[in-house]
Design an enzyme around this catalytic site. Structure first.
Site: not given
Length: 343
Positions: A170, A222
């Protein structure tokens, strides 16, 4: 009179204790202030050639007979003299060794950035940087910054070799792919070119117990998914879209530095052991960092760089207390083990 004398004695002891406490607090405050003023840390440099030489000579001294050891030393001295004469006093190439042991936040980036800054003041394209990397990945922004530090080395035209002995997955592989060469131990873990995010949601549990949780936002996205609020399908879609965008950026980054990869084939989030990773072109060669650095030390000056962060008074005190507790627990456990199994 006797009462007054006793009271005076008690008062003197009390004042003494209070003054002692105040002095201790003043000293601690002064030390903390000095620690803050000093701040930072320092760069430690160790020549690994000397380390390898000491290992070799120690073994030779223990194994060889005196006559053979004397002859060997004489031969080595002659070889070193001939090599120096052949070089004509020319400076050996240098290899700078860095270590990155990554956690989920890529905390080691703080040390890495200073180490890279230091070596770039001296390193040239004739030299080499070797990064011994170990990381299973973590936060995108943390590993993005760590990878950017390594990109500085490539931009300066200094060859970069990345050695993976255990794992570079990763975010760890995001760093590794910047190397012009990636060396891997046969059973190291590599890959995991993917993005993951997960979080629990306890909204139904709260609802069951008549607990309301309000989420107020300004801006349509948001907040997409929450732990306590009710998640919507629209929020899930946006969250998934963000993951896909990050994954696409990750793939482009890897391809930029390793264009030989079949990116759609390997960017599935899977991991491979070193031997299989070589076939997928995730790495260039199967070799441990120990083997590679020992080889380089025969022909170059090899320096290990380590930026040591200065610990605060609180951190040093905490580490000291932690060490004492660990030793007590280990001693207790060993005694318990002996009493239960060896008697």
């Amino acid at each position: 009179m006797e009462f007054l004398a006793d009271y005076a004695g008690f008062l003197a002891k009390t004042i003494t204790v209070v003054v002692a406490i105040v002095i201790v607090l003043v000293v601690i405050a002064a030390l903390r202030g000095r620690g803050r003023r000093g701040g930072g840390g320092h760069l430690e440099v160790h020549k690994l050639n000397d380390f390898y030489k000491e290992l070799r000579e120690r073994l030779q001294h223990s194994v060889l007979e005196k006559a053979k050891l004397k002859a060997l030393r004489k031969s080595e001295a002659k070889s070193a003299k001939d090599a120096k004469k052949k070089k004509g006093g020319e400076q050996k190439n240098r290899v700078y060794v860095l270590d990155f042991d990554g956690d989920i936040k890529a905390s080691a980036t703080e040390q890495l950035r200073h180490e890279v800054t230091a070596l770039l003041t001296l390193a040239t394209p004739r030299d080499e940087v070797v990064l011994r990397l170990e990381s299973g990945g973590g936060m995108v922004h943390g590993y993005g910054l760590a990878a950017s530090q390594l990109a500085r080395i490539r931009q300066a035209g200094v060859p970069l070799t990345v050695c993976v002995d255990k794992v570079a997955a990763s975010g760890g592989y995001m760093m590794a792919c910047i190397g012009e060469r990636i060396l891997s131990a046969p059973f190291a873990i590599l890959g995991s070119i993917g993005v993951v995010a997960q979080l629990p949601n306890v909204h139904r549990l709260l609802k069951k117990h008549d607990v309301d949780f309000e989420v107020l936002t300004a801006g349509e996205y948001k907040r997409t998914l929450t732990v306590f609020g009710e998640n919507t399908e629209k929020g899930r879609e946006k969250f998934q879209e963000d993951l896909e965008t990050t994954h696409e950026l990750f793939k482009r980054f890897v391809v930029h530095y390793r264009p030989q990869l079949a990116i759609d084939e390997i960017a599935t989030g899977e991991v491979w052991l070193g031997q299989a990773a070589l076939g997928k072109k995730l790495v260039d060669e199967l070799k441990t960092s120990d083997e590679y650095l020992a080889e380089r030390a025969r022909e170059a000056d090899v320096y290990q760089l380590s930026y040591v962060q200065k610990k605060s008074i609180q951190e040093r005190f905490g580490v000291g207390i932690s060490g004492v507790i660990d030793r007590v627990l280990v001693t207790w456990w060993e005694r318990l083990g002996r009493s239960r199994f060896w008697q």
